[in-house]
Design an enzyme around this catalytic site. Structure first.
Site, PDB file in Angstrom:
ATOM      1  N   GLU A 427      39.005 -29.753  52.946  1.00  0.00           N
ATOM      2  CA  GLU A 427      39.857 -28.629  53.364  1.00  0.00           C
ATOM      3  C   GLU A 427      40.944 -28.359  52.330  1.00  0.00           C
ATOM      4  O   GLU A 427      42.139 -28.220  52.639  1.00  0.00           O
ATOM      5  CB  GLU A 427      40.433 -28.885  54.757  1.00  0.00           C
ATOM      6  CG  GLU A 427      39.330 -28.980  55.807  1.00  0.00           C
ATOM      7  CD  GLU A 427      39.829 -29.078  57.234  1.00  0.00           C
ATOM      8  OE1 GLU A 427      41.060 -29.193  57.435  1.00  0.00           O
ATOM      9  OE2 GLU A 427      39.006 -29.040  58.156  1.00  0.00           O
ATOM     10  N   GLU A 503      32.105 -31.700  58.696  1.00  0.00           N
ATOM     11  CA  GLU A 503      33.001 -32.070  59.789  1.00  0.00           C
ATOM     12  C   GLU A 503      32.739 -31.154  60.967  1.00  0.00           C
ATOM     13  O   GLU A 503      32.698 -29.925  60.805  1.00  0.00           O
ATOM     14  CB  GLU A 503      34.463 -31.972  59.334  1.00  0.00           C
ATOM     15  CG  GLU A 503      35.469 -32.537  60.326  1.00  0.00           C
ATOM     16  CD  GLU A 503      36.852 -32.626  59.700  1.00  0.00           C
ATOM     17  OE1 GLU A 503      36.959 -33.078  58.544  1.00  0.00           O
ATOM     18  OE2 GLU A 503      37.830 -32.217  60.368  1.00  0.00           O
TER      19      GLU A 503
END
Length: 810
Positions: A427, A503
């Site tokens: 991220e 994820e």
């Protein structure tokens, strides 16, 4: 290339005799006992703490690994805040005094740190060796020029500065929280992480094994060198050998020797058969053995296909993974091999075959365990690059350190057969910044130079082609965090590209708490960027699969897609275990996460059995919730099951009907008005009973039932026993709402190192020897002493008889 195959008893004798000769050429010893530690107070002046003559007689004596934060008091006022676990940081100093024999004079002596959080600085005998800011990286210093030998002591001093907070989005821990090693070698030796072994060609009857060995000459004169490497099978037999031509190394020169050997009839490393080979590299000079270096590796091949997903050793395998943070629950971040092994065993019983080391390099032993137990690993380097996520994070050190940290990370881990994916970031904020293009290319180029054999990915929460990391064209796998609603369009959006769900889920669960109706999904918080003001009293989340974050999805919705489409190679659930910090959706007094399939104490939540019914070969019939409710209350009864056509539910021996899962459905449900008594579920296939589960309405707490995860542990001062205390009624039924305060005590040569109960809001110190039961359970963790024998753990609670369990140490 010289190729020699040894299949006789002679080869085993050769290994034995060589090992005896090699005892003194490379000595690696654990350097973790009898350190002195001092945690600074705010007014303390530490300017001379590195000096050898410092009086540290009043400092605390302890063994490493050590995490001082976990010993602190929970408070929302700590600079790390609740996102960082609501525990303190600070500045700590470690010192160790040691002697070296005169016979070590003239050798090279190195200190190896597996990880120090964070901003570590190291001195030996008053000489400054350097600084490593990154708290998750392994590193080495050369002590040789500054050492004393014989009767004069050496003093190693380490400063650890975790005072500038917040520097992490989760609990980091503080201190020398991984192992430390002292390595002594001759000045002609294999470099640190100096081998690289690949298996470029594998057939049924042979495998080509390519071996690179980098040798250093730290003599002050040229040295002739020959490198001989033997390949030893998992059974301990030498099956191949290669010998280099003689080369001359100049002073302070390092040379990489490369060669290939053929291993006959290779035994492949696989998930169900994780067979490990060993390469023994020996460095010779003028007939003298100068060094020996052992490298564990596996023979296997794998690849990702844009249409068919992941293949291991020629067969398709769906990646069924979980993300794991580095903390070990009540033990904090202080690494313990048995605690990590227990986590992996619990995951493996659920059917997990893959681990993502979110979001940083793990302790080396984590990968050793994954190698030996049979897990696929996504090995992750960074949670941020140059753009910060929190005020004092690694971005402050990025420009100076990221290249060296990444190189060290790859070189350390590239021989592990379990590692099959490199992740260079999670991220990353540069997804939305044009600098992400060049940074992705730079990092990927570093990885490929050191290891061209594994694909590179990043965990992206911006799944569109606008993502600058994806635009770079440097990624081999497109890793997507969440956004399951767009997965089916992936082949259209990214034609020819390969997919991995890096994820998923972010479902929320409190073990033992149930919000009904269960078929209504709670999205908490309503938006990621808006403070959460709803929820439940007591900061609980429902343990049905009906509570999730706005960016996430339920377990059923995620797995339904991954299971259906071949091009979706697999997933990594957020998370396998609860972890300290990030108590989404709540703030204080919550201090740990709700994401795990298993709580912080290691007790499975109900969703664990959802995956076990889908991923494991074990027969599963899991019926929940408990059967203690208000009279007449409508209760949703769920069942996860496998290997059966239907489940029939009985209440007090009256059938409530049989139900079967439809396509893409993963549980069956009955809505039942509560009547005290007995729930009984029976699963059947073709009319034959497969499994039966019985749940009784429990009475008042009457006993404490103690169970230990293992009857025998090692008397090595490190091994752990995990003892579960369950509050039951007089008939042995677990009491689901029991919250009795349980006090633990121990007789014998061992110690209680922590207690826990899995409650995300419990603010009792993990160091306490007493703990309230949470939904009927709590945990005591016992560390072995160093004497053989047995110890007796006692559990007592007011109004209940004392309970005991015996633990053997051998």
């Amino acid at each position: 290339m010289r190729f020699i195959v040894f299949l006789s008893l002679f080869s085993v004798l050769l290994i034995s005799s060589c090992t005896q000769k090699e005892e003194n050429v490379r000595v690696v010893r654990k350097f973790t006992n009898h350190w002195k530690f001092n945690l600074l107070d705010s007014l303390e002046n530490d300017s001379g703490y590195y000096r050898p003559d410092l009086d540290d007689s009043k400092w605390r004596v302890l063994n490493l690994p050590h995490d001082w934060s976990i010993e602190g008091t929970f408070s929302p006022d700590h600079p790390a805040d609740v996102g960082g676990g609501a525990l303190p940081g600070g500045i700590g100093w470690y010192r160790k005094t040691f002697l070296l024999s005169e016979k070590d004079r003239g050798k090279k002596v190195f200190i190896d740190f597996d990880g120090v959080y964070m901003n570590s600085e190291v001195w030996i005998n008053g000489h400054y060796l350097g600084k490593r800011p990154y708290g998750y990286i392994s590193f080495r210093y050369d002590l040789t020029p500054h050492l004393n030998f014989g009767d004069k002591e050496n003093v190693l001093a380490v400063k650890v500065d975790n005072s500038r907070q917040p520097n992490s989005r989760w609990y980091s821990g503080s201190g020398i929280y991984r192992n430390v090693w002292l390595t002594t070698v001759n000045p002609l030796y294999v470099d640190h992480w100096g081998t690289f072994i690949t298996t470029p060609h594998i057939e049924d009857d042979r495998a080509v094994v390519h071996i690179q060995s980098t040798v250093n000459n730290d003599f002050d004169q040229p040295v002739a060198c020959t490198v001989i490497t033997q390949v030893v099978s998992p059974e301990g037999v030498v099956v191949a050998q290669t010998e280099s031509a003689d080369k001359e190394l100049l002073p302070n020169q390092k040379i990489t020797f490369s060669d290939s050997v053929e291993v006959p009839h290779p035994v492949l490393w696989d998930l169900n058969q994780p067979k490990i080979y060993t390469a023994i590299t020996r460095v010779w000079s003028n007939g003298h053995l100068m060094d020996q270096y052992r490298t564990k590796f596996g023979i296997r091949n794998f690849y990702f296909d844009a249409e068919k997903g992941f293949f291991l050793n020629g067969r398709p395998v769906k990646i069924k993974g979980v993300c794991l943070h580095h903390d070990l629950g009540a033990l904090g971040s202080a690494f313990n091999r048995r605690a990590m092994e227990r986590q992996l065993q619990i995951m493996q019983k659920m059917g997990v075959n893959a681990i993502r080391t979110s979001h940083n390099p793990p302790a080396p032993e984590v990968l050793q365990l994954c190698d030996s137990m049979g897990f696929i690993v996504m090995d992750e380097a960074f949670d941020m690059w140059a753009i910060a996520k929190v005020k004092y994070d690694y971005s402050l050190y990025w420009e100076e350190w990221h290249q060296q940290d990444l190189r060290d990370f790859i070189r350390r881990d590239r021989n592990h057969p379990s590692v099959m994916i490199w992740s260079i970031g999670n991220e990353i904020m540069e997804q939305w910044d044009s600098s992400g293009v060049e940074l992705t290319r730079e990092l990927a180029a570093i990885v490929r130079k050191l290891d061209p054999t594994r694909p590179i990915t990043t965990g992206n929460n911006e799944p569109s082609p606008r993502n600058y990391l994806i635009q770079s064209g440097a990624l081999d796998l497109i890793g997507i965090n969440y956004h399951h609603e767009g997965w089916t369009d992936f082949p259209k959006i990214y034609p020819g590209q390969k997919f991995i769900a890096t994820e998923t889920n972010s479902s929320l669960h409190t073990r033992g708490h149930y919000d009904m109706p269960s078929d209504s999904v709670r999205i908490w918080p309503t938006r990621w960027d808006v403070p959460f003001e709803g929820g439940n009293p007591g900061n609980t989340c429902s343990a049905y699969d009906n509570c999730r974050t706005p960016w996430g999805s339920t377990h059923a919705d995620t797995w339904r897609l991954i299971k259906k489409y071949d091009f979706l190679s697999g997933m990594f659930i957020w998370t396998g275990f609860d972890y300290l910090g990030e108590p989404t959706p709540y703030k204080w007094p919550s201090r740990s996460s709700y994401f795990g399939l298993v709580d912080l104490a290691g007790f499975p939540k109900d969703a664990y059995y959802f995956y076990k019914s889908e991923w494991s070969e074990d027969t599963v019939l899991h019926v929940f919730p408990h059967w203690n409710w208000e009279d007449g209350q409508m209760v949703d009864v769920w069942a996860y099951y496998n290997h059966a056509d239907e489940v029939e539910l009985f209440l007090n021996d009256k059938s409530l009907g049989s139900k079967s899962k439809s396509d893409e459905q993963f549980h069956v449900m009955w809505r039942v008005p509560f009547v005290p008594g007995t729930l009984r579920a029976v699963s059947r296939k073709n009319g034959q009973t497969v499994a039966e589960k019985i749940i009784h309405t429990a009475g008042q707490p009457a006993r404490i039932h103690l169970t230990c995860d293992r009857e025998v542990i090692r008397a090595d001062g490190e091994d752990l026993a995990f003892v579960t205390a369950t509050v039951t009624d007089k008939d042995g039924n677990p009491v689901p709402d029991a919250n009795n305060l349980i006090k633990f005590s121990l007789n014998g040569e061992a110690s209680i190192v922590a207690t826990d109960n899995g409650d995300q809001t419990c603010l009792t110190s993990f160091q306490s020897h007493q703990r309230k039961a949470f939904h009927g359970k709590c945990l005591a963790i016992v560390r072995a002493g160093t004497k053989k024998g047995s110890v007796l753990l006692k559990a007592a609670s007011e109004g209940l008889p004392e309970s005991t369990v015996r633990i053997e140490m051998k």
